[in-house]
Design an enzyme around this catalytic site. Structure first.
Site, PDB file in Angstrom:
ATOM      1  N   ARG A   1       1.078  -1.312   0.104  1.00  0.00           N
ATOM      2  CA  ARG A   1       0.140  -0.234   0.089  1.00  0.00           C
ATOM      3  C   ARG A   1       0.796   1.280   0.128  1.00  0.00           C
ATOM      4  O   ARG A   1       1.777   1.393   0.963  1.00  0.00           O
ATOM      5  CB  ARG A   1      -0.948  -0.091   1.206  1.00  0.00           C
ATOM      6  CG  ARG A   1      -1.454   1.310   1.337  1.00  0.00           C
ATOM      7  CD  ARG A   1      -2.636   1.338   2.377  1.00  0.00           C
ATOM      8  NE  ARG A   1      -3.759   0.675   1.757  1.00  0.00           N
ATOM      9  CZ  ARG A   1      -5.168   0.745   2.274  1.00  0.00           C
ATOM     10  NH1 ARG A   1      -5.288   1.198   3.290  1.00  0.00           N
ATOM     11  NH2 ARG A   1      -6.031  -0.096   1.559  1.00  0.00           N
TER      12      ARG A   1
ATOM     13  N   HIS B   1      -7.104   1.500  -6.632  1.00  0.00           N
ATOM     14  CA  HIS B   1      -7.204   0.444  -5.476  1.00  0.00           C
ATOM     15  C   HIS B   1      -7.988  -1.023  -6.221  1.00  0.00           C
ATOM     16  O   HIS B   1      -9.206  -1.163  -5.916  1.00  0.00           O
ATOM     17  CB  HIS B   1      -8.205   0.926  -4.583  1.00  0.00           C
ATOM     18  CG  HIS B   1      -8.492   0.271  -3.417  1.00  0.00           C
ATOM     19  ND1 HIS B   1      -7.416  -0.888  -2.821  1.00  0.00           N
ATOM     20  CD2 HIS B   1      -8.784   0.645  -1.993  1.00  0.00           C
ATOM     21  CE1 HIS B   1      -7.721  -1.171  -1.731  1.00  0.00           C
ATOM     22  NE2 HIS B   1      -8.634  -0.561  -1.031  1.00  0.00           N
TER      23      HIS B   1
ATOM     24  N   ASP C   1     -17.256   7.432  -1.490  1.00  0.00           N
ATOM     25  CA  ASP C   1     -16.099   6.996  -0.775  1.00  0.00           C
ATOM     26  C   ASP C   1     -15.814   8.505   0.034  1.00  0.00           C
ATOM     27  O   ASP C   1     -16.445   9.415  -0.232  1.00  0.00           O
ATOM     28  CB  ASP C   1     -14.848   6.687  -1.859  1.00  0.00           C
ATOM     29  CG  ASP C   1     -13.550   6.214  -1.158  1.00  0.00           C
ATOM     30  OD1 ASP C   1     -13.521   6.350   0.284  1.00  0.00           O
ATOM     31  OD2 ASP C   1     -12.647   6.297  -1.781  1.00  0.00           O
TER      32      ASP C   1
ATOM     33  N   CYS D   1     -16.570   1.698   0.208  1.00  0.00           N
ATOM     34  CA  CYS D   1     -15.232   0.908   0.545  1.00  0.00           C
ATOM     35  C   CYS D   1     -14.964   0.945   1.897  1.00  0.00           C
ATOM     36  O   CYS D   1     -14.265   0.019   2.483  1.00  0.00           O
ATOM     37  CB  CYS D   1     -14.071   1.336  -0.308  1.00  0.00           C
ATOM     38  SG  CYS D   1     -13.788   3.149   0.051  1.00  0.00           S
TER      39      CYS D   1
ATOM     40  N   ARG E   1     -13.862  -8.713   1.287  1.00  0.00           N
ATOM     41  CA  ARG E   1     -12.478  -8.327   0.765  1.00  0.00           C
ATOM     42  C   ARG E   1     -11.610  -9.773   1.106  1.00  0.00           C
ATOM     43  O   ARG E   1     -10.886  -9.912   0.315  1.00  0.00           O
ATOM     44  CB  ARG E   1     -11.855  -7.360   1.758  1.00  0.00           C
ATOM     45  CG  ARG E   1     -12.365  -5.875   1.465  1.00  0.00           C
ATOM     46  CD  ARG E   1     -11.761  -5.472  -0.050  1.00  0.00           C
ATOM     47  NE  ARG E   1     -10.323  -5.375  -0.062  1.00  0.00           N
ATOM     48  CZ  ARG E   1      -9.448  -4.339   0.453  1.00  0.00           C
ATOM     49  NH1 ARG E   1     -10.255  -3.341   1.039  1.00  0.00           N
ATOM     50  NH2 ARG E   1      -8.253  -4.163   0.321  1.00  0.00           N
TER      51      ARG E   1
HETATM   52  N1   CP Z   1     -11.331  -0.199   2.080  1.00  0.00           N
HETATM   53  C1   CP Z   1     -10.009  -0.316   2.293  1.00  0.00           C
HETATM   54  O1   CP Z   1      -9.054  -0.548   1.698  1.00  0.00           O
HETATM   55  O2   CP Z   1      -9.936  -0.214   3.864  1.00  0.00           O
HETATM   56  P1   CP Z   1      -8.703   0.091   4.693  1.00  0.00           P
HETATM   57  O3   CP Z   1      -8.017   1.206   4.078  1.00  0.00           O
HETATM   58  O4   CP Z   1      -9.052  -0.198   5.812  1.00  0.00           O
HETATM   59  O5   CP Z   1      -7.585  -1.177   4.167  1.00  0.00           O
HETATM   60  N1  NVA Z   2     -10.194   6.849  -1.289  1.00  0.00           N
HETATM   61  C1  NVA Z   2      -9.512   6.221   0.073  1.00  0.00           C
HETATM   62  C2  NVA Z   2      -9.843   4.790   0.203  1.00  0.00           C
HETATM   63  C3  NVA Z   2      -9.385   4.252   1.289  1.00  0.00           C
HETATM   64  C4  NVA Z   2      -9.516   2.648   1.436  1.00  0.00           C
HETATM   65  C5  NVA Z   2      -8.285   6.724   0.408  1.00  0.00           C
HETATM   66  O1  NVA Z   2      -7.165   6.417  -0.555  1.00  0.00           O
HETATM   67  O2  NVA Z   2      -7.988   7.202   1.491  1.00  0.00           O
END
Ligand code: CP
Ligand code: NVA
Length: 310
Positions: free
Chosen positions: A108, A135, A223, A264, A292
């Site tokens: 990530r 994502h 989101d 999400c 997930r």
């Molecule tokens: N939706 C999602 O990716 O959640 P996290 O940021 O908690 O991993």
């Molecule tokens: N768009 C959000 C998604 C988190 C899962 C972010 O990048 O923070």
């Protein structure tokens, strides 16, 4: 003809429709197996996955960690402070080091180029667990959840309300294109998706700032207005988005009394979504979060376990 194997899972643009559907079917098989038999076959016995994080996470970290465990493998977490990807050590060096210890890397990151560099320099499969750009793990799960809820997805309409330029919106458009869904992006001017991304998604996408764009939605998706890494823009974003809140009035405006609502997570309740919608009868938020696990297991079983996609 056999569906070609994937080497990495960086972006949905890299997948054919057949590969995407192959992952959906594999996720369903693994979910059914776990629910019916209480366990999955240990197809990743002896395999390990590095979980490399530059940003916080709940769902991504835990679903990959538990997914590896359910498949008989092992995952280990590397915090942002520990590795210092791009500051303490380059992505190229991190990739080559981790490739000697682990059978896969889930990362990530902020800059999308970091997951690309990890894949280019390492010798094990790399999974994008969210970048500033996309994502894909989330979007695979979202389509899996929509498929469970609606059945045939062809020509169903998903309306995404909010920041149409963010990572989740980008991957959702790409994923919808794989399963022939229609997408509407309803965003304030200044937060609409890049036309090149809309074009490359392969989906029927329309973009508007008009909230009437929600009419006829089968699924309503939102989101956060301020994604991780955009905190300095928070005040400006809070001023731009309030009309785009998914609340009961907007849900009614779809004209579909069976519309389902997706997010999400994590949610900023009271900003992009109200409690009454997030916790109401139309909400798919928690099935989505739970899925997930199953979607991640499909990616892992294929990339690390060599399970075929068809
Ligand atoms: N939706 C999602 O990716 O959640 P996290 O940021 O908690 O991993
Ligand atoms: N768009 C959000 C998604 C988190 C899962 C972010 O990048 O923070």
């Amino acid at each position: 003809m056999a569906i070609p194997a994937l080497h990495h899972f960086l972006d949905l643009a890299d997948l054919s429709k057949e590969q995407f559907w192959g992952l959906l079917h594999l996720a369903k098989r693994l979910k059914d197996q776990r629910q019916e038999q209480g366990v999955n076959e240990p197809i990743l016995a002896g395999k390990s996955l590095a979980l490399l994080f530059q940003k916080p996470s709940l769902r991504t970290r835990v679903s990959f960690e538990m997914g590896m465990q359910h498949l008989g493998g092992y995952a280990f977490y590397l915090s942002p402070a520990e590795v210092g990807l791009g500051s303490r050590e380059s992505a190229a060096d991190v990739a080559r080091v981790l490739s000697g210890y682990a059978d896969g890397i889930m990362a990530r990151v902020f800059g999308h180029q970091d997951v690309v560099d990890l894949a280019n320099w390492g010798s094990v499969p790399v999974i994008n667990g969210l970048s500033d750009f996309s994502h894909p793990c989330q979007a695979l799960t979202d389509i899996f959840t929509a498929w469970e809820a609606l059945g045939d997805l062809t020509d169903r309409t998903i309306v995404y309300v909010g920041d149409g330029a963010n990572n989740v919106a980008t991957s959702l458009m790409m994923a919808a294109g794989k399963v022939d869904m229609n997408v509407r992006i309803v965003s304030p001017v200044g937060y609409m998706p890049d036309p090149a991304i809309v074009e490359s998604s392969g989906a029927e996408v329309s973009v508007t700032d008009d909230l009437d764009g929600v009419q006829g939605a089968d699924l309503l998706y939102t989101d956060v207005w301020t994604s991780m890494g955009q905190e300095a823009e928070r005040d400006q974003r809070l001023a731009a988005f309030p009309a785009y809140q998914v609340n009961e009035t907007l849900v009614k405006r779809t004209g579909n009394d069976r519309v389902l609502v997706m997010h999400c997570l994590p949610a900023h309740r009271g900003e992009e979504i109200t409690d009454s919608v997030a916790d109401g009868p139309a909400s798919l938020l928690f099935p989505q979060a739970h899925n997930r696990l199953h979607a991640q297991k499909a990616v892992l079983a294929h990339l690390l376990g060599g399970v075929a996609l068809g």
